[in-house]
Design a protein around this motif. Structure first.
Motif, PDB file in Angstrom:
ATOM      1  N   GLY A 101       0.816  -1.207   0.000  1.00  0.00           N
ATOM      2  CA  GLY A 101       0.000   0.000   0.000  1.00  0.00           C
ATOM      3  C   GLY A 101       0.850   1.256   0.000  1.00  0.00           C
ATOM      4  N   ASP A 102       0.160   2.388  -0.227  1.00  0.00           N
ATOM      5  CA  ASP A 102       0.852   3.673  -0.245  1.00  0.00           C
ATOM      6  C   ASP A 102       1.393   3.997   1.145  1.00  0.00           C
ATOM      7  N   ALA A 103       2.544   4.647   1.159  1.00  0.00           N
ATOM      8  CA  ALA A 103       3.141   5.079   2.423  1.00  0.00           C
ATOM      9  C   ALA A 103       2.481   6.382   2.864  1.00  0.00           C
ATOM     10  N   THR A 104       1.692   6.328   3.919  1.00  0.00           N
ATOM     11  CA  THR A 104       1.078   7.519   4.504  1.00  0.00           C
ATOM     12  C   THR A 104       1.747   7.809   5.840  1.00  0.00           C
ATOM     13  N   LEU A 105       1.500   9.002   6.337  1.00  0.00           N
ATOM     14  CA  LEU A 105       2.098   9.378   7.615  1.00  0.00           C
ATOM     15  C   LEU A 105       1.618   8.455   8.728  1.00  0.00           C
ATOM     16  N   LEU A 106       0.351   8.062   8.669  1.00  0.00           N
ATOM     17  CA  LEU A 106      -0.205   7.153   9.678  1.00  0.00           C
ATOM     18  C   LEU A 106       0.463   5.782   9.606  1.00  0.00           C
ATOM     19  N   LYS A 107       0.666   5.270   8.387  1.00  0.00           N
ATOM     20  CA  LYS A 107       1.301   3.962   8.223  1.00  0.00           C
ATOM     21  C   LYS A 107       2.773   3.996   8.641  1.00  0.00           C
ATOM     22  N   ILE A 108       3.430   5.114   8.356  1.00  0.00           N
ATOM     23  CA  ILE A 108       4.833   5.233   8.754  1.00  0.00           C
ATOM     24  C   ILE A 108       4.944   5.252  10.275  1.00  0.00           C
ATOM     25  N   ASN A 109       4.058   5.999  10.923  1.00  0.00           N
ATOM     26  CA  ASN A 109       4.061   6.023  12.390  1.00  0.00           C
ATOM     27  C   ASN A 109       3.744   4.659  12.983  1.00  0.00           C
ATOM     28  N   SER A 110       2.872   3.906  12.298  1.00  0.00           N
ATOM     29  CA  SER A 110       2.504   2.576  12.805  1.00  0.00           C
ATOM     30  C   SER A 110       3.653   1.576  12.696  1.00  0.00           C
ATOM     31  N   MET A 111       4.644   1.875  11.855  1.00  0.00           N
ATOM     32  CA  MET A 111       5.808   0.993  11.746  1.00  0.00           C
ATOM     33  C   MET A 111       6.567   0.915  13.068  1.00  0.00           C
TER      34      MET A 111
END
Length: 230
Positions: A101-111
């Motif tokens: 999926g696209d890298a969003t700020l929310l997904k990056i933080n969830s990493m």
């Protein structure tokens, strides 16, 4: 740009001395010299002494404004370069971890929620991933050296980015030399933490990074991960 009051006081001494000399000469000429030619000469000298500080103060102020604008432009340019590199590092890690999926700020933080054992299980570092991380490590090092030397980068950012580059270097070395998955996973976890710390280090940085993500997600825009050759 902070003001050093000690340096400001030292720089003010010649200006104050020139003003004092001009006032003194004018007073002497006004009260003690009857020869109009000599009085006129001394008056002109005193006027010059009074004008000199004004000229140099205007020059210093203009130079300060130009230097400040240049500093601000360089700082903005530095943040943009770092954000692009951080995004490239994120894309490499997401690819290596199999995150879709696209890298969003929310997904990056969830990493940051990924634990070391989860990273070790998911991580599939290929040669191209390691080579790209090594490339980005070198580019970050150059940015730290250049902007740190020119006093554009704050001590906090310099420390944070230096830790990030060190973790990337350790990750690359560990993968190439021993390949211990647990140690590699720990370095990946540390890199993710430093990425989040960078994004949390300033509202302007986070906003610019989000704009970069939005631009990268548009189909008609050149995506930053094209540089990553995936």
């Amino acid at each position: 740009m902070s003001i050093n009051f000690k340096n400001l006081a030292l720089k003010s001494i010649p200006y104050l001395a020139s003003i004092a000399g001009g006032v003194l000469l004018f007073t002497v000429a006004l009260d003690n010299i009857n020869d109009p030619v000599l009085a006129d000469l001394i008056s002109n000298i005193s006027a010059s002494l009074l004008a000199i500080p004004i000229v140099f103060l205007l020059y210093d102020y203009t130079n300060y404004r130009i230097s400040r604008r240049l500093h601000e432009n360089m700082a903005g340019n530095m943040d943009d370069k770092i954000n692009v590199l951080v995004l490239h590092i994120v894309l490499v890690l997401r690819k290596a971890l199999g995150l879709r999926g696209d890298a969003t700020l929310l997904k990056i933080n969830s990493m940051q929620m990924l634990r070391e054992h989860q990273i070790a299980e998911k991580l599939r570092l290929r040669t191209e991933h390691v080579n790209l991380l090594h490339q980005y490590y070198g580019e970050l090092e150059n940015i730290i050296y250049r902007y740190g030397r020119e006093n554009i980068m704050s001590d906090e950012h310099m420390h944070l980015l230096s830790e990030m580059t060190r973790e990337i270097s350790h990750l690359v070395n560990e993968h190439n030399l021993r390949g211990n998955r647990k140690i590699v996973a720990k370095h990946v976890q540390n890199i993710i933490d430093k990425i989040i710390d960078w994004l949390d280090s300033g509202a302007a940085i986070a906003m610019k990074f989000e704009q970069l993500l939005d631009a990268a997600s548009k189909p008609d825009s050149p995506s930053p991960d094209k540089k990553a050759h995936f």
